[in-house]
Each structure stands twice: as structure tokens, then as C-alpha cells.
Design a protein around this motif. Structure first.
Motif, PDB file in Angstrom:
ATOM      1  N   ASN A 202       0.821  -1.204   0.000  1.00  0.00           N
ATOM      2  CA  ASN A 202       0.000   0.000   0.000  1.00  0.00           C
ATOM      3  C   ASN A 202       0.854   1.253   0.000  1.00  0.00           C
ATOM      4  OD1 ASN A 202       1.022  -0.141   2.550  1.00  0.00           O
ATOM      5  ND2 ASN A 202      -0.919   0.147   3.623  1.00  0.00           N
ATOM      6  N   ILE A 203       2.133   1.086  -0.314  1.00  0.00           N
ATOM      7  CA  ILE A 203       3.024   2.231  -0.449  1.00  0.00           C
ATOM      8  C   ILE A 203       3.973   1.958  -1.606  1.00  0.00           C
ATOM      9  CG2 ILE A 203       4.691   1.334   1.232  1.00  0.00           C
ATOM     10  CD1 ILE A 203       5.074   4.335   2.092  1.00  0.00           C
ATOM     11  N   ARG A 204       4.250   2.966  -2.393  1.00  0.00           N
ATOM     12  CA  ARG A 204       5.099   2.813  -3.581  1.00  0.00           C
ATOM     13  C   ARG A 204       6.192   3.862  -3.555  1.00  0.00           C
ATOM     14  NH1 ARG A 204       3.208   3.863  -9.869  1.00  0.00           N
ATOM     15  NH2 ARG A 204       5.186   3.281 -10.860  1.00  0.00           N
ATOM     16  N   LEU A 205       7.409   3.446  -3.876  1.00  0.00           N
ATOM     17  CA  LEU A 205       8.547   4.350  -3.941  1.00  0.00           C
ATOM     18  C   LEU A 205       9.134   4.306  -5.341  1.00  0.00           C
ATOM     19  CD1 LEU A 205      10.751   6.178  -2.639  1.00  0.00           C
ATOM     20  CD2 LEU A 205      11.968   4.072  -2.035  1.00  0.00           C
ATOM     21  N   SER A 225       6.232   6.135   8.997  1.00  0.00           N
ATOM     22  CA  SER A 225       6.902   7.437   9.127  1.00  0.00           C
ATOM     23  C   SER A 225       6.090   8.530   8.450  1.00  0.00           C
ATOM     24  CB  SER A 225       8.303   7.371   8.519  1.00  0.00           C
ATOM     25  OG  SER A 225       9.104   6.434   9.197  1.00  0.00           O
ATOM     26  N   VAL A 226       5.629   8.258   7.223  1.00  0.00           N
ATOM     27  CA  VAL A 226       4.846   9.248   6.480  1.00  0.00           C
ATOM     28  C   VAL A 226       3.520   9.525   7.175  1.00  0.00           C
ATOM     29  CG1 VAL A 226       3.638   9.705   4.314  1.00  0.00           C
ATOM     30  CG2 VAL A 226       5.945   8.745   4.277  1.00  0.00           C
ATOM     31  N   ILE A 227       2.813   8.462   7.541  1.00  0.00           N
ATOM     32  CA  ILE A 227       1.514   8.638   8.187  1.00  0.00           C
ATOM     33  C   ILE A 227       1.662   9.373   9.523  1.00  0.00           C
ATOM     34  CG2 ILE A 227      -0.425   7.438   9.286  1.00  0.00           C
ATOM     35  CD1 ILE A 227      -0.561   7.431   6.265  1.00  0.00           C
ATOM     36  N   LYS A 237      -6.945  13.265   6.113  1.00  0.00           N
ATOM     37  CA  LYS A 237      -8.134  12.438   6.230  1.00  0.00           C
ATOM     38  C   LYS A 237      -7.724  10.979   6.147  1.00  0.00           C
ATOM     39  CE  LYS A 237     -11.332  15.795   4.191  1.00  0.00           C
ATOM     40  NZ  LYS A 237     -12.309  16.040   3.099  1.00  0.00           N
ATOM     41  N   GLN A 238      -8.183  10.196   7.063  1.00  0.00           N
ATOM     42  CA  GLN A 238      -7.830   8.781   7.110  1.00  0.00           C
ATOM     43  C   GLN A 238      -8.302   8.067   5.848  1.00  0.00           C
ATOM     44  OE1 GLN A 238      -9.365   6.739  10.522  1.00  0.00           O
ATOM     45  NE2 GLN A 238      -7.799   5.132  10.436  1.00  0.00           N
TER      46      GLN A 238
END
Length: 249
Positions: A202-205, A225-227, A237-238
Motif C-alpha cells: 500500500n506504499i510505492r517508492l 513514518s509518512v503517516i 483524512k484517514q
């Protein structure tokens, strides 16, 4: 990107098999790339004494030769298959003679002995000269790329999937297998490509235009870290998509 390798000894039918696979995939309107492994220690496209050779000897870390109909980028080192594939955007990439990449494989051979010397759980088909003598071996189909290329490519469409990562088992293994073990399970029909937990990220770099594959542990560090920072900002917003772009000055 779907990647497969065709491998076997010299004159076993590798290149003919690959030629016919590429032609049939193109006929089916797929984009196709290829990589040829050269098993010759002294192989070099760049000839000693050429202008590009002189650039390299002078210390250039990357040399490009641009002609009217071809551009050759000359790396002064052996790249891994993973590094090479970053230059490809095709739907299928066919490797010739490559055995050190975690991809489904086709053996080409003259004899049963040659098959046995190379057979492992990553092989889903056999072709080459031996296809004139047998049609199956140990449950694996033996298919001529000359007489029955449609059947061979039908099997490729079934058995070849989006390339798996190649992490050491100690770095991941969340699916219950190493990347190599999962490949064998998928080929045998005992697992699915979607079982690779990394494909569920659910995260892309991306760095430049390159998608960076991360093991789940690194994904969690970056995600948390980002959240952790962003949720303190007004407007958070969640469950909303968050995009961050960083460019060097």
C-alpha cells in the motif's frame, strides 16, 4: 512485465525457439524485449582501439555510441538481470541462456540426459531438437517451436506471470516461502502470483522513473513514518491517498 528464460547447450535450438516465441507473441500484439547471455569470457562489443574504447580507457564511467540507426550504451561492468530489466517496458521479456534469474524457464535439449542435467522446479516446458523425439517428460510438455509454436505460446501465456522479486528468504519470507520456492509453487499450480505479499503493498517508492521494490519491513517503516507526520497536518483524512514528491535542488 512478464519474464521467461530459454536455456540449453549450444545448438540445442535456443535461438530458434526464442525467435519463434517472439514472432508469435508479436503476432498476438504483445510488446516483446529480449536479453542474450553471452557465455564467452572475452566477449565485448566495443573493440580495442575504437573511439568509444578510448573514452572508456580514459575514465568515462558510461559510454554511449549513437549511430543513425542504433544507440549502444556501454557499461564497463556486468549488470544483473534485475538492473538490465529496469531498461525494459515491454509486456514480455525473453531471456536466452540465463539461469540465475527467478523466472519460469524452458529447456532446449538434444537428449534426455541434457534435460535431466538442467531440470528443476522452475521449468514449465521443454523444446528444441528433443521435441522431434518425445512429447512429454516427467509430466512436462515437450513442444516444438517450429511445428507447434501456437501451443507453446499458449502455455507461456498460462505459466508466465509478472516477475517475482528475488529477495533472500531472511529479508522477507512472509508468504511462507523464499522467492525461488514461491516460483516453483506457482508453476506447479500450488500457489498464485498474488501470494507474494510485496504485490499487495500500500506504499510505492519511485526514484526517477524506477519503481523500487521494498520488503514488507521497509514498507512498514516508510508507511508509518509518512503517516505519523502527515496525520498531524490540517487537511489529513484517514484512508485518503497521500502523494509526496521530492526533487533535489
Amino acid at each position: 512485465m512478464k519474464v521467461l528464460s530459454v536455456f540449453g547447450i549450444t545448438q540445442s535450438g535456443k535461438t530458434t525457439t526464442i525467435e519463434n516465441i517472439i514472432k508469435e507473441l508479436k503476432k498476438r500484439r504483445f510488446s516483446v524485449g529480449s536479453v542474450k547471455e553471452i557465455h564467452f569470457e572475452k566477449f565485448a562489443i566495443d573493440e580495442e582501439g575504437s573511439n568509444t574504447f578510448r573514452h572508456k580507457k580514459a575514465g568515462a564511467e558510461l559510454v554511449t555510441a549513437r549511430g543513425y540507426y542504433e544507440t549502444d550504451i556501454l557499461f564497463p561492468k556486468r549488470l544483473s538481470i534485475a538492473e538490465i530489466l529496469r531498461f525494459y517496458e515491454q509486456e514480455y521479456v525473453v531471456l536466452e541462456g540465463v539461469t540465475d534469474s527467478n523466472v519460469p524457464k524452458i529447456i532446449t535439449a538434444h537428449s534426455i540426459k541434457e534435460i535431466d542435467e538442467r531440470l528443476d522446479g522452475t521449468v514449465f516446458a521443454i523444446s528444441g531438437r528433443i521435441s522431434n523425439e518425445i512429447k512429454e517428460y516427467k509430466g512436462i510438455p515437450v513442444i516444438s517451436s517450429i511445428d507447434n509454436i501456437e501451443k507453446l505460446v499458449d502455455l507461456i501465456e498460462i505459466k508466465v506471470f509478472e516477475k517475482l522479486p528475488e529477495f533472500p528468504e531472511k529479508c522477507c519470507g512472509i508468504c511462507g516461502y523464499s522467492c525461488h520456492q514461491l516460483l516453483k509453487k506457482i508453476i506447479k499450480g500450488e500457489a498464485k502470483r498474488e501470494d507474494c505479499i510485496i504485490s499487495q503493498k500500500n506504499i510505492r517508492l519511485t526514484i526517477g522513473d524506477t519503481d523500487i521494490t521494498m520488503v514488507p519491513f521497509v514498507q512498514r517503516i516508510l508507511y508509518n513514518s509518512v503517516i505519523g507526520i502527515v496525520k498531524e497536518l490540517e487537511g489529513y483524512k484517514q484512508h485518503q491517498r497521500i502523494a509526496i514528491e521530492i526533487g533535489e535542488e
